[in-house]
Design an enzyme around this catalytic site. Structure first.
Site, mmCIF file in Angstrom:
data_model
loop_
_atom_site.group_PDB
_atom_site.id
_atom_site.type_symbol
_atom_site.label_atom_id
_atom_site.label_comp_id
_atom_site.label_asym_id
_atom_site.label_seq_id
_atom_site.Cartn_x
_atom_site.Cartn_y
_atom_site.Cartn_z
ATOM 1 N N LYS A 120 -5.575 -1.715 -2.718
ATOM 2 C CA LYS A 120 -6.687 -1.501 -1.778
ATOM 3 C C LYS A 120 -7.406 -2.822 -1.510
ATOM 4 O O LYS A 120 -7.787 -3.122 -0.388
ATOM 5 C CB LYS A 120 -7.675 -0.475 -2.340
ATOM 6 N N ARG B 193 -6.191 10.761 -10.618
ATOM 7 C CA ARG B 193 -5.519 11.415 -9.474
ATOM 8 C C ARG B 193 -4.984 10.306 -8.585
ATOM 9 O O ARG B 193 -5.591 9.940 -7.594
ATOM 10 C CB ARG B 193 -6.531 12.303 -8.736
ATOM 11 N N GLU C 57 -11.978 5.145 -6.192
ATOM 12 C CA GLU C 57 -10.657 5.468 -5.658
ATOM 13 C C GLU C 57 -9.875 6.308 -6.660
ATOM 14 O O GLU C 57 -9.773 5.962 -7.843
ATOM 15 C CB GLU C 57 -9.914 4.155 -5.376
ATOM 16 N N ASP C 58 -9.345 7.408 -6.192
ATOM 17 C CA ASP C 58 -8.387 8.226 -6.945
ATOM 18 C C ASP C 58 -8.892 8.706 -8.306
ATOM 19 O O ASP C 58 -8.168 8.678 -9.312
ATOM 20 C CB ASP C 58 -7.051 7.472 -7.051
ATOM 21 N N ASN D 238 -4.356 7.353 7.863
ATOM 22 C CA ASN D 238 -4.659 6.865 6.521
ATOM 23 C C ASN D 238 -6.014 6.179 6.510
ATOM 24 O O ASN D 238 -6.381 5.513 7.483
ATOM 25 C CB ASN D 238 -3.565 5.871 6.088
ATOM 26 N N ASN E 180 -0.095 11.757 0.073
ATOM 27 C CA ASN E 180 0.641 10.554 -0.327
ATOM 28 C C ASN E 180 1.252 10.737 -1.703
ATOM 29 O O ASN E 180 0.760 11.554 -2.485
ATOM 30 C CB ASN E 180 -0.333 9.368 -0.399
ATOM 31 N N ASP F 291 -13.787 6.559 -1.339
ATOM 32 C CA ASP F 291 -12.852 6.420 -0.225
ATOM 33 C C ASP F 291 -12.088 7.714 0.049
ATOM 34 O O ASP F 291 -11.841 8.065 1.207
ATOM 35 C CB ASP F 291 -11.883 5.286 -0.576
ATOM 36 N N ASP F 292 -11.705 8.428 -1.006
ATOM 37 C CA ASP F 292 -10.903 9.640 -0.814
ATOM 38 C C ASP F 292 -11.706 10.744 -0.135
ATOM 39 O O ASP F 292 -11.149 11.548 0.607
ATOM 40 C CB ASP F 292 -10.365 10.138 -2.165
ATOM 41 N N TYR G 40 0.870 -1.174 0.000
ATOM 42 C CA TYR G 40 0.000 0.000 0.000
ATOM 43 C C TYR G 40 0.906 1.223 0.000
ATOM 44 O O TYR G 40 2.080 1.137 -0.347
ATOM 45 C CB TYR G 40 -0.888 -0.129 1.252
HETATM 46 N N1 LIG Z 1 -3.996 9.885 4.051
HETATM 47 C C1 LIG Z 1 -5.070 9.517 3.409
HETATM 48 O O1 LIG Z 1 -5.820 8.630 3.835
HETATM 49 C C2 LIG Z 1 -5.432 10.202 2.145
HETATM 50 C C3 LIG Z 1 -4.564 11.057 1.543
HETATM 51 N N2 LIG Z 1 -4.918 11.693 0.396
HETATM 52 C C4 LIG Z 1 -3.904 12.547 -0.206
HETATM 53 O O2 LIG Z 1 -4.329 13.903 -0.171
HETATM 54 C C5 LIG Z 1 -3.799 14.587 -1.289
HETATM 55 C C6 LIG Z 1 -4.902 15.375 -1.961
HETATM 56 O O3 LIG Z 1 -5.869 14.508 -2.466
HETATM 57 P P1 LIG Z 1 -7.230 15.069 -3.085
HETATM 58 O O4 LIG Z 1 -7.918 15.978 -2.146
HETATM 59 O O5 LIG Z 1 -7.968 13.918 -3.563
HETATM 60 O O6 LIG Z 1 -6.680 15.891 -4.328
HETATM 61 P P2 LIG Z 1 -7.366 17.086 -5.078
HETATM 62 O O7 LIG Z 1 -6.713 17.208 -6.376
HETATM 63 O O8 LIG Z 1 -8.840 16.938 -5.031
HETATM 64 O O9 LIG Z 1 -6.985 18.362 -4.176
HETATM 65 C C7 LIG Z 1 -5.717 18.913 -4.078
HETATM 66 C C8 LIG Z 1 -5.883 20.292 -3.462
HETATM 67 O O10 LIG Z 1 -4.606 20.833 -3.171
HETATM 68 C C9 LIG Z 1 -4.565 22.173 -3.663
HETATM 69 N N3 LIG Z 1 -3.194 22.556 -3.940
HETATM 70 C C10 LIG Z 1 -2.398 22.187 -4.960
HETATM 71 N N4 LIG Z 1 -1.199 22.781 -4.863
HETATM 72 C C11 LIG Z 1 -1.244 23.547 -3.748
HETATM 73 C C12 LIG Z 1 -0.327 24.412 -3.111
HETATM 74 N N5 LIG Z 1 0.889 24.615 -3.598
HETATM 75 N N6 LIG Z 1 -0.706 25.027 -1.979
HETATM 76 C C13 LIG Z 1 -1.925 24.815 -1.460
HETATM 77 N N7 LIG Z 1 -2.841 24.024 -2.012
HETATM 78 C C14 LIG Z 1 -2.501 23.397 -3.146
HETATM 79 C C15 LIG Z 1 -5.435 22.158 -4.880
HETATM 80 O O11 LIG Z 1 -5.834 23.498 -5.184
HETATM 81 P P3 LIG Z 1 -6.924 23.809 -6.322
HETATM 82 O O12 LIG Z 1 -8.244 23.396 -5.727
HETATM 83 O O13 LIG Z 1 -6.857 25.277 -6.499
HETATM 84 O O14 LIG Z 1 -6.528 22.992 -7.493
HETATM 85 C C16 LIG Z 1 -6.586 21.283 -4.380
HETATM 86 O O15 LIG Z 1 -7.497 22.047 -3.647
HETATM 87 C C17 LIG Z 1 -3.147 13.522 -2.180
HETATM 88 O O16 LIG Z 1 -1.771 13.550 -1.981
HETATM 89 C C18 LIG Z 1 -3.701 12.228 -1.659
HETATM 90 O O17 LIG Z 1 -2.797 11.168 -1.793
HETATM 91 C C19 LIG Z 1 -6.137 11.520 -0.179
HETATM 92 C C20 LIG Z 1 -7.034 10.661 0.362
HETATM 93 C C21 LIG Z 1 -6.724 9.895 1.545
HETATM 94 C C1 LIG Z 2 -4.749 6.881 0.799
HETATM 95 C C2 LIG Z 2 -5.466 7.313 -0.368
HETATM 96 O O1 LIG Z 2 -6.550 6.849 -0.622
HETATM 97 C C3 LIG Z 2 -4.888 8.328 -1.216
HETATM 98 O O2 LIG Z 2 -3.842 8.858 -0.902
HETATM 99 O O3 LIG Z 2 -5.490 8.608 -2.242
HETATM 100 MG MG LIG Z 3 -7.133 7.257 -2.644
#
Ligand SMILES: NC(=O)C1=CN([C@@H]2O[C@H](COP(=O)(O)OP(=O)(O)OC[C@H]3O[C@@H](n4cnc5c(N)ncnc54)[C@H](OP(=O)(O)O)[C@@H]3O)[C@@H](O)[C@H]2O)C=CC1
Ligand SMILES: CC(=O)C(=O)O
Ligand SMILES: [Mg+2]
Length: 588
Positions: A211, A193, A283-284, A461, A448, A306-307, A140
């Protein structure tokens, strides 16, 4: 084949040599290179024949049944594999030890584990279960991220289904090529993504595969009930599509009406093929598709994202733990989200729900949540006015600020969450600022893989949540995945954090306990599903925990030898039957 195995295998290192152990990879490569082999193994190794009919070399090549050198002499003779294995008989304990010894001498740990999964599924899950701390980060995040980036290299044999946009109109037929009809859970991505790595196209398949391996390793959902699916609609990432090793469609992503029709057809085809209660975990996907598809499908199918939802629950659970340390209630905090995409908005929405349960109004709850995206703090008057979608609920009045440390000075958050996918956004200056204004700042760096994390920390996570949700839904045959289930899961996960965990600075239970934690959360969810008449698996079990445990995948090997049970001596002898010369028994 037998001689190829016996003569070409060799110890992989000095330690293995001393222990008399042989390298699996050398055995594998020698058997693969054997030109004489005429054995064909269908990709659907499970349903091609009833279990009892899979014999000989097919048995050894069937990962769901293979026991490798653990087959006893009796079983080897009975199943026609005598001579196809070296003569020693090893227990699963010894095999598991051998895997770990090889593993520590192998640079490509991910590949080594995936190869094991293809060779001997039970041993694979046994080894994962025994070494969760060490191996979860391999199958993972973070290693699976690297595996996706190099999927062209890692990819050897298909695991799951690849359905492309050109299959539109025939998706049901493609699903029928997966001959196992007992699929109960699907994890699907379109690869747009992948973690914080962006658009990886078909190489994103590593995520559904990983997953679902957690479905089995953590939640005990049998692998034959799980199906990873990649919906390949193209990729906008030219770097990967120009790579000769790329495994997907080399075209720009299809969007708009055609994409939506494709998704609709996919959802309907899953129900037609596997039934209304087949769970579909999204997912993603990219933010713009993830939210709207969730809204579109959540009441029609058994599905969740999930996200958005899994992440929200795991963070809320972590907050419950953290607030036990700071002694505050949820609504007594100010929140700053760095990154305002699907993960951030999902978390913010669930925290809002939780604050409302504490007695706050929705408006007041939202007023405590600030968001910061790629353009800076999300405020009404900022030059970039494109504040659309779920983050629009959290727009504030005020001046636009770009610098993160200055934003912290302005907002004065007690809780800061990173979900931006941008590495090291929480640099020393930012963290010092948080420490200046809070005695005990609460900071989650969620992005991540680790190379994209906002700062180094042990990460919350969604792996603490999605396996439990899936276990409860599959076990109880729930029709939908309700929003309340994520709140409940968060509450229960939070409650499972011990004082000892908190004292050592952890706001989640240790990873080594994640299977037990998952069963406990799934049990709570099952109780709720039956209580609220949302479970369709009847009759209702009295003891929900026993009911959940009864369904868990067992990694111990099956027995393949001849049936050895004996009947009592006199079981087949006639008793109290008249003697033959007694004519009374003859009907008149
Ligand atoms: N730990 C866990 O369980 C999980 C972790 N994640 C991680 O979270 C991260 C985001 O995922 P997700 O929300 O789906 O992605 P999205 O693409 O939906 O969101 C990313 C966000 O980050 C913003 N962003 C990009 N660059 C910058 C910057 N330099 N400064 C501030 N904000 C910025 C984007 O801005 P804008 O809206 O303007 O484009 C957007 O709002 C990923 O790395 C993912 O792996 C996700 C799910 C679960
Ligand atoms: C953990 C997860 O689902 C992500 O980073 O997208
Ligand atoms: Mg994910």
């Amino acid at each position: 084949m037998a001689s190829a195995l016996a003569t070409k295998s060799r110890p992989c290192c000095l330690l293995c040599k001393q222990l008399g152990l042989f390298s699996y990879s050398s055995i594998r490569s020698s058997s693969l290179s054997s030109k004489k082999s005429t054995v064909t193994v269908t990709d659907d190794f499970r349903a091609s024949k009833p279990r009892g009919q899979i014999k000989g070399i097919d048995l050894l090549r069937n990962p769901a049944l293979n026991k490798g050198m653990a087959f006893t002499l009796e079983e080897r003779q009975h199943m026609g594999i005598h001579g196809l294995l070296p003569s020693a008989v090893l227990s699963q304990d010894i095999q598991a030890m051998r895997v770990m010894i090889n593993f520590h001498h192998d640079l490509d740990r991910y590949s080594e584990l995936m190869n094991l999964c293809e060779r001997n599924e039970k041993l694979f899950y046994r080894v994962i279960a025994d070494n969760l701390d060490e191996l979860l980060p391999i199958v993972y995040t973070p290693t699976v991220g690297l595996a996706c980036q190099k999927y062209g290299l890692v990819f050897k044999r298909p695991r799951g289904l690849f359905i492309t946009i050109h299959d539109k109109g025939h998706i049901y037929d493609v699903l029928c090529n997966w001959t196992d009809q007992h699929v109960k859970a699907i994890v699907v991505t379109d690869g747009e993504r992948i973690l914080g790595l962006g658009d990886l196209g078909a190489s994103g398949m590593g995520i559904p595969v990983g997953k679902l391996q957690l479905y089995t390793a953590i939640a005990g959902i049998p692998p034959e009930h799980c199906l990873p699916i990649m919906l390949d609609v193209g990729t906008n990432n030219e770097e990967i599509s120009n790579n000769p090793l790329y495994i997907g469609l080399r075209q720009k992503r299809v969007t708009g009406k055609e994409y939506d029709e494709f998704m609709d057809e996919f959802m309907d085809a899953v129900v037609q093929r596997f039934g209304w209660n087949c769970l579909i975990q999204f997912e993603d996907f990219s933010s713009n598709n993830a939210y709207r598809l969730l809204e579109k499908y959540r009441q029609k199918y058994c599905t969740f994202n999930d996200d958005i939802q899994g992440t929200a629950a795991v963070v809320l659970a972590g907050l419950f733990g953290a607030l036990r340390i700071t002694g505050k209630k949820l609504h007594e905090n100010t929140y700053l989200f760095v990154g305002a995409g699907q993960a951030a908005c999902g978390i913010a929405d669930l925290i809002t729900t939780a604050m409302v349960k504490e007695g706050t109004s929705t408006e007041e709850a939202r007023s405590k949540i600030w968001m910061y995206d790629v353009h800076g703090l999300i405020v009404e008057g900022r030059p970039q006015r494109d504040i659309k979608g779920p983050k629009a609920s959290y727009v504030k009045k005020g001046k636009p600020i770009k610098d993160l440390a200055a934003v912290i000075g302005h907002v004065k958050p007690s809780v800061m969450m990173g979900a931006s996918g941008v590495a090291r956004l929480f640099h020393e200056g930012v963290l010092r600022k948080m420490a200046q204004i809070n005695e005990r700042p609460i900071i989650f760096a969620l992005s991540n893989p680790t190379s994209r994390a906002e700062c180094t920390a042990s990460q919350g996570n969604n792996a603490y949540i999605f396996p439990a949700i899936a276990l409860a839904v599959v076990a109880c045959s729930a029709r939908h995945v309700e929003e309340d289930m994520f709140f409940l899961a968060a509450q229960h996960l939070g409650a499972l954090v011990s004082q000892e965990d908190l004292d050592s600075g952890r706001v989640y239970p240790p990873i080594s306990t994640i299977q037990e934690v998952t069963v406990k959360i799934a049990t709570k969810l099952a109780e709720w599903l039956y209580e609220t008449k949302r479970a369709w698996n009847y009759p209702e079990p009295l003891d929900k925990e026993a009911f959940i445990r009864m369904q868990l995948y067992d990694t111990s090997y099956d027995y393949f030898g001849p049936n050895t049970w004996k009947w009592p001596e006199d079981a087949t002898k006639p008793r109290n039957v008249p003697q033959l010369d007694d004519e009374a028994w003859i009907p008149s």
